[in-house]
Design a protein around this motif. Structure first.
Motif, PDB file in Angstrom:
ATOM      1  N   GLN A 721       0.836  -1.193   0.000  1.00 43.42           N
ATOM      2  CA  GLN A 721       0.000   0.000   0.000  1.00 43.42           C
ATOM      3  C   GLN A 721       0.871   1.242   0.000  1.00 43.42           C
ATOM      4  OE1 GLN A 721      -2.353   0.217   3.582  1.00 43.42           O
ATOM      5  NE2 GLN A 721      -0.622  -0.132   4.928  1.00 43.42           N
ATOM      6  N   THR A 722       0.333   2.306  -0.576  1.00 45.26           N
ATOM      7  CA  THR A 722       1.043   3.584  -0.628  1.00 45.26           C
ATOM      8  C   THR A 722       0.854   4.319   0.686  1.00 45.26           C
ATOM      9  OG1 THR A 722       0.703   3.741  -3.017  1.00 45.26           O
ATOM     10  CG2 THR A 722       1.266   5.775  -1.855  1.00 45.26           C
ATOM     11  N   SER A 728       5.010  12.654  -7.277  1.00 39.85           N
ATOM     12  CA  SER A 728       6.213  12.012  -7.788  1.00 39.85           C
ATOM     13  C   SER A 728       6.098  10.496  -7.688  1.00 39.85           C
ATOM     14  CB  SER A 728       7.443  12.485  -7.000  1.00 39.85           C
ATOM     15  OG  SER A 728       8.561  11.668  -7.265  1.00 39.85           O
ATOM     16  N   ALA A 729       6.280   9.824  -8.827  1.00 44.26           N
ATOM     17  CA  ALA A 729       6.255   8.364  -8.817  1.00 44.26           C
ATOM     18  C   ALA A 729       7.415   7.802  -8.000  1.00 44.26           C
ATOM     19  CB  ALA A 729       6.324   7.832 -10.252  1.00 44.26           C
ATOM     20  N   VAL A 730       8.536   8.508  -7.976  1.00 50.22           N
ATOM     21  CA  VAL A 730       9.689   8.075  -7.197  1.00 50.22           C
ATOM     22  C   VAL A 730       9.358   8.091  -5.711  1.00 50.22           C
ATOM     23  CG1 VAL A 730      12.080   8.608  -6.564  1.00 50.22           C
ATOM     24  CG2 VAL A 730      11.332   8.819  -8.945  1.00 50.22           C
ATOM     25  N   VAL A 731       8.711   9.172  -5.258  1.00 52.08           N
ATOM     26  CA  VAL A 731       8.337   9.270  -3.847  1.00 52.08           C
ATOM     27  C   VAL A 731       7.293   8.226  -3.498  1.00 52.08           C
ATOM     28  CG1 VAL A 731       7.260  10.740  -2.092  1.00 52.08           C
ATOM     29  CG2 VAL A 731       8.943  11.710  -3.676  1.00 52.08           C
ATOM     30  N   ARG A 732       6.320   8.038  -4.364  1.00 58.20           N
ATOM     31  CA  ARG A 732       5.289   7.019  -4.085  1.00 58.20           C
ATOM     32  C   ARG A 732       5.912   5.636  -3.960  1.00 58.20           C
ATOM     33  NH1 ARG A 732       2.532   9.666  -8.237  1.00 58.20           N
ATOM     34  NH2 ARG A 732       2.687   7.845  -9.609  1.00 58.20           N
ATOM     35  N   GLU A 733       6.873   5.337  -4.809  1.00 53.49           N
ATOM     36  CA  GLU A 733       7.523   4.032  -4.742  1.00 53.49           C
ATOM     37  C   GLU A 733       8.342   3.900  -3.469  1.00 53.49           C
ATOM     38  OE1 GLU A 733       8.778   0.238  -5.562  1.00 53.49           O
ATOM     39  OE2 GLU A 733       7.197   1.402  -6.577  1.00 53.49           O
ATOM     40  N   ALA A 734       9.062   4.967  -3.104  1.00 51.96           N
ATOM     41  CA  ALA A 734       9.904   4.914  -1.900  1.00 51.96           C
ATOM     42  C   ALA A 734       9.078   4.840  -0.628  1.00 51.96           C
ATOM     43  CB  ALA A 734      10.821   6.130  -1.860  1.00 51.96           C
ATOM     44  N   SER A 772       4.381   1.112   9.547  1.00 54.34           N
ATOM     45  CA  SER A 772       2.978   1.529   9.449  1.00 54.34           C
ATOM     46  C   SER A 772       2.844   2.838   8.687  1.00 54.34           C
ATOM     47  CB  SER A 772       2.371   1.672  10.843  1.00 54.34           C
ATOM     48  OG  SER A 772       3.101   2.584  11.618  1.00 54.34           O
ATOM     49  N   ALA A 773       3.952   3.559   8.496  1.00 53.93           N
ATOM     50  CA  ALA A 773       3.946   4.782   7.694  1.00 53.93           C
ATOM     51  C   ALA A 773       5.367   5.056   7.225  1.00 53.93           C
ATOM     52  CB  ALA A 773       3.413   5.961   8.489  1.00 53.93           C
ATOM     53  N   ILE A 774       5.492   5.538   5.998  1.00 56.79           N
ATOM     54  CA  ILE A 774       6.773   5.973   5.440  1.00 56.79           C
ATOM     55  C   ILE A 774       6.551   7.336   4.806  1.00 56.79           C
ATOM     56  CG2 ILE A 774       8.696   5.420   3.905  1.00 56.79           C
ATOM     57  CD1 ILE A 774       7.786   2.511   3.927  1.00 56.79           C
ATOM     58  N   SER A 782      16.318  11.818   3.108  1.00 58.96           N
ATOM     59  CA  SER A 782      16.010  10.479   3.625  1.00 58.96           C
ATOM     60  C   SER A 782      14.511  10.320   3.856  1.00 58.96           C
ATOM     61  CB  SER A 782      16.776  10.229   4.924  1.00 58.96           C
ATOM     62  OG  SER A 782      16.400  11.174   5.915  1.00 58.96           O
ATOM     63  N   TYR A 783      14.116   9.081   4.133  1.00 57.02           N
ATOM     64  CA  TYR A 783      12.710   8.771   4.394  1.00 57.02           C
ATOM     65  C   TYR A 783      12.533   8.337   5.843  1.00 57.02           C
ATOM     66  CZ  TYR A 783      11.781   9.166  -0.569  1.00 57.02           C
ATOM     67  OH  TYR A 783      11.642   9.655  -1.836  1.00 57.02           O
ATOM     68  N   ARG A 784      11.422   8.792   6.439  1.00 49.66           N
ATOM     69  CA  ARG A 784      11.124   8.535   7.844  1.00 49.66           C
ATOM     70  C   ARG A 784      10.125   7.392   7.954  1.00 49.66           C
ATOM     71  NH1 ARG A 784       8.962  14.177   7.208  1.00 49.66           N
ATOM     72  NH2 ARG A 784       7.570  13.600   8.902  1.00 49.66           N
ATOM     73  N   TYR A 785      10.412   6.474   8.871  1.00 50.59           N
ATOM     74  CA  TYR A 785       9.585   5.286   9.058  1.00 50.59           C
ATOM     75  C   TYR A 785       8.983   5.294  10.466  1.00 50.59           C
ATOM     76  CZ  TYR A 785      11.630   2.944   4.932  1.00 50.59           C
ATOM     77  OH  TYR A 785      12.018   2.591   3.669  1.00 50.59           O
ATOM     78  N   LEU A 786       7.707   4.963  10.539  1.00 47.86           N
ATOM     79  CA  LEU A 786       7.069   4.694  11.823  1.00 47.86           C
ATOM     80  C   LEU A 786       6.930   3.185  11.976  1.00 47.86           C
ATOM     81  CD1 LEU A 786       4.274   7.411  12.145  1.00 47.86           C
ATOM     82  CD2 LEU A 786       6.154   7.010  13.724  1.00 47.86           C
ATOM     83  N   ILE A 787       7.495   2.663  13.047  1.00 50.61           N
ATOM     84  CA  ILE A 787       7.518   1.217  13.272  1.00 50.61           C
ATOM     85  C   ILE A 787       6.557   0.890  14.410  1.00 50.61           C
ATOM     86  CG2 ILE A 787       8.944  -0.787  13.745  1.00 50.61           C
ATOM     87  CD1 ILE A 787       9.714   0.702  11.188  1.00 50.61           C
TER      88      ILE A 787
END
Length: 803
Positions: A721-722, A728-734, A772-774, A782-787
């Motif tokens: 899931q997105t 941006s397709a790049v951001v959606r993929e990441a 649960s969120a990126i 960088s990309y932030r992750y919620l774990i």
């Protein structure tokens, strides 16, 4: 993908081998209720003789068999929630395939999604697409809906617009939560639990106390403490993302006459969460990478932040319900008052300190809110040619927030080539800061009704209508001592009016925005919008056979107007946001087989949303901005299956499967024609996995001796899931959360008279890690992750005594 399929297969095998944690004998933990005008009038019943075909819900404001209601509904019992160890609605998402949850750094910014549709916004002047109702009382603020689920009888998840029966209108669905009612005799329970991987303790209990011949009460209390699942190096490697929660709840039910019932409910809750710190999951492209540890995507479990992101909440409320039998009609009144206070503390730079070229950004945002509601309903008997529910609803929801942002910025000449702290000798330090006070008041008045024409014993026609009148008032003032990263200059009535005058005089918007700040007058900017709306529902229902019912419905959904009111509001974003509407079509088939032992329900749907409220680029007064606005049109379509099967008394299965195709049809292009930032048509919506399913079971081994044994498992799977809906397709993929499956196992010992129980649990058996969120926007791109807690395997033991 291979790993996801393996986990899904393993989950299925585990479910077949060891069914889910047994609860009190019943239908996968789902209880029945007696006939009544509403959930609150339904007496608790013994679930031991309940079969799946007898499951009773109150989704249509009267107690009915689930199989007789022409709406797609998933029902989760309190026992199922306890078996899952679900603290709140975040845990419930693993039991309902069409329900998804967007986790955020703080509770007030979290969101629910049904069938791929939900609202994500930082604005305090936007309403959720999904309404949460607890014992007939609407929770107006989204954050309050994520409080602890304590002493729950059941949760009914209704998909699609529900405005013709519920006081508060919704465009995507309703989460209807029903708590347990007082019993006739003195009794109760005490339960305690311990879970590993963060030292979590939970204690809860309830007691029924008869207060007189016709007066009974139930009092509930709970406490929970959890250290967290993330380590913070900057805080002596302490754990964060934990919580401390406690609260009490009381219910008094009085029957002064056989035809009159009063229900008084009061609750108080307090929470202190050091949650939720975002880990940096990808490597920054700049020097900050040297101080950001454990960069391993969704397996990262360490942060290095000098400010602990946290949320402090206090909420309380009181409600009174009166049910009076007047002839053959039932008159129901529900009045409520609630307060919900939230304090947000957030580290917005994700670093252990400020460095030259890399500023510190800290947020502090206390918020207070209160909601007053009044609802009146008239319910006819169901066994007549035309049965109906008529109602009137009023609510006033007020929110005030003070939000301060503090920066620490430093420079050094010559510019250093290595990461240099701002405490280094020779650095020039500035401390930009600004404080905004802003608020909103929602007023909602509605009249609604739904009727059923029982044309024959097998054929029924459904019709409903709703009139809604909305008024929304907002205010905003920002006082900035020094501008800086993420901190705009002053904003108030004077700035807004001067900006409008300058632009009208031909001054460029960029220059006007700068010059207008000098006109700041210290008087808050205020705005107001109103809207009236007619919505409704029409449908047919036909009993194909005695145990099979088909239905088809059309519903018009509505969500009221909004404003984009947040900390950095500027003159380009002060316009009102139009209401969101939906045209929803649903067909369904509800089947009961084997003398009620098997329930198999199918539903297919299509819904088109107009003026969908979301973030989108807009061209305002010559400036291209991205903001919360009427983004355009979206649609969702799919199919759902719900199953409950109880082949024998002590063995039951429940589960569901959902296919969802939710995507953008057409987002609006700014009037200047620039499509940069506009999300392309056909893009899948956020938090809308195409496939999601769950399967659980419970089995009780009766020994004939002093104790029995229970075995069980609960499995769930969802496809990718997105997380961030971006142009941006790049951001959606990441920011795509990969598909994953979870399996929980349990075993227990229970007294043969259910006087005590000890349960042992293994959560996330295969140690499946996931986010649960990126989100984009971390240091150095960088990309932030919620774990979440559920992303690691852990163990638990729970003991319960009933008396």
């Amino acid at each position: 993908m291979t790993k996801a399929l393996y986990l899904s297969s393993a989950a299925l095998l585990a479910l077949i081998a060891a069914p889910a944690l047994a609860q009190d004998a019943g239908t996968a933990g789902v209880s029945a209720a007696t006939t009544g005008a509403d959930a609150q009038t339904a007496e608790p019943t013994d679930t031991g003789s309940v079969t799946p075909g007898d499951i009773v819900v109150t989704a249509q404001k009267r107690s009915e068999r689930l199989q007789d209601v022409p709406v797609a509904i998933s029902v989760i019992s309190g026992d199922q929630l306890a078996a899952k160890g679900a603290l709140n609605l975040e845990g419930a998402q693993y039991l309902v395939p069409t329900l998804n949850f967007r986790k955020s750094g703080t509770a007030i910014n979290q969101s629910l999604f049904l069938r791929g549709v939900g609202t994500s916004t930082f604005s305090i002047a936007g309403e959720p697409s999904i309404s949460t109702v607890v014992d007939g009382v609407v929770y107006s603020r989204a954050g309050e809906a994520f409080s602890d689920l304590i002493d729950i009888d059941r949760i009914e998840v209704l998909r699609g617009p529900q405005g013709t029966l519920f006081g508060k209108n919704t465009s995507a669905g309703v989460i209807n939560i029903v708590t347990k009612r007082p019993g006739d005799d003195f009794g109760g329970f005490l339960e305690g639990g311990y879970y590993t991987n963060g030292n979590e303790y939970r204690v809860r209990g309830a007691v029924d106390v008869p207060l007189g011949e016709n007066v009974k009460s139930r009092f509930t209390g709970f406490y929970g403490n959890y250290d967290g699942n993330i380590r913070n190096i900057a805080q002596d490697n302490d754990r964060v993302n934990g919580y401390e929660h406690y609260g009490v709840r009381g219910m008094i039910v009085a029957d002064p006459t056989p035809d009159l019932t009063f229900t008084l409910i009061a609750d108080y809750r307090k929470s202190k969460d050091d949650c939720c710190a975002e880990v940096i999951g990808t490597t920054p492209t700049n020097a900050t990478a040297s101080v950001l540890p454990d960069i391993r995507g969704d397996r990262s479990r360490t942060v290095n932040q000098d400010l602990v992101t946290s949320t402090n909440e206090t909420s309380w409320g009181v409600s009174l319900q009166a049910d009076a039998q007047v002839g053959t009609q039932t008159v129901t009144y529900i009045g409520s008052y609630r307060e919900y206070d939230n304090e947000e503390i957030r580290d917005g730079d994700w670093l252990p300190r400020a460095y030259v070229g890399f500023n510190q950004l800290h947020d502090f945002g206390p918020q207070t809110s209160n909601t007053f509601t009044q609802e009146l309903r008239l319910t006819s008997p169901s066994d007549q040619f035309f049965s109906y529910v008529l109602g009137a609803f009023y609510s006033r929801a007020e929110t005030e927030r003070t939000f301060r942002r503090d920066d620490l910025v430093c420079t050094l000449a010559p510019a250093p080539t290595a990461l240099t702290p701002c405490t280094t000798t020779g650095t020039v330090v500035t401390r930009p800061t600004g404080t905004a006070d802003f608020g909103s008041v929602f007023k909602n008045l509605a009249f609604f009704g739904q009727g059923t024409f029982n044309v024959t014993d097998r054929f029924r026609v459904i019709a409903g209508v709703r009139y809604t009148s909305d008024q929304l008032d907002v205010s905003h003032i920002r006082r900035t001592a020094l501008t800086g990263p993420g901190i705009n200059g002053n904003f108030d009535r004077g700035v807004n009016n001067q900006y409008i005058r300058l632009v009208a005089a031909g001054v460029s918007p960029t220059v006007a925005a700068t010059q207008a700040v000098a006109a700041s007058d210290g008087v808050p900017f205020i705005a107001k919008t109103t809207n009236d709306n007619w919505s409704g529902k029409a449908g047919v229902q036909y009993d194909i056979a005695r145990q099979s019912t088909a239905y088809a419905t059309y519903s018009r959904g509505y969500k009221g107007p909004a404003f984009n009111v947040f900390y950095n509001l500027t003159a380009t974003g002060t316009n009102a946001i139009d209401p969101e509407t939906a045209d929803a079509y649903e067909i369904g088939l509800k089947n009961t087989f084997f003398d009620g032992k098997l329930v198999l329900n199918l539903a297919g749907y299509y819904a088109k949303y107009h003026n969908f409220q979301a973030n989108n680029p807009d061209f305002v007064a010559g400036v291209l901005v991205t903001r919360f606005t009427n983004a355009g049109e979206i649609s969702t379509r799919g199919a759902e299956l719900d199953i409950v099967f109880q082949p024998v008394r002590d063995l039951s299965f429940s589960g569901g499967l959902a296919y969802t195709d939710a995507h953008i049809d057409q987002f609006k292009v700014p009037t200047n024609g620039v499509t940069t930032g506009v999300i392309p048509s056909g893009t899948t919506l956020g938090y809308a996995p195409k496939w999601k399913g769950s399967l659980g079971a419970d089995y009780r081994i009766r020994t004939g001796g002093v104790v029995d044994f229970t075995l069980g498992a609960q499995g769930s799977y969802q496809s990718k899931q997105t997380s961030q809906l971006d142009a941006s397709a790049v951001v959606r993929e990441a920011t795509t959360i990969r598909g994953y499956g979870l399996v929980d196992l349990a075993a227990g010992i229970v007294d043969n008279n259910d006087r005590f129980r000890v349960s042992f649990q293994v959560k996330n058996l295969f140690d499946q890690s996931f986010a649960s969120a990126i989100t984009s926007g971390g240091p150095g791109g960088s990309y932030r992750y919620l774990i979440p807690r559920e992303a690691d395997r852990y163990y638990g033991i729970t003991g319960r005594v009933n008396f």
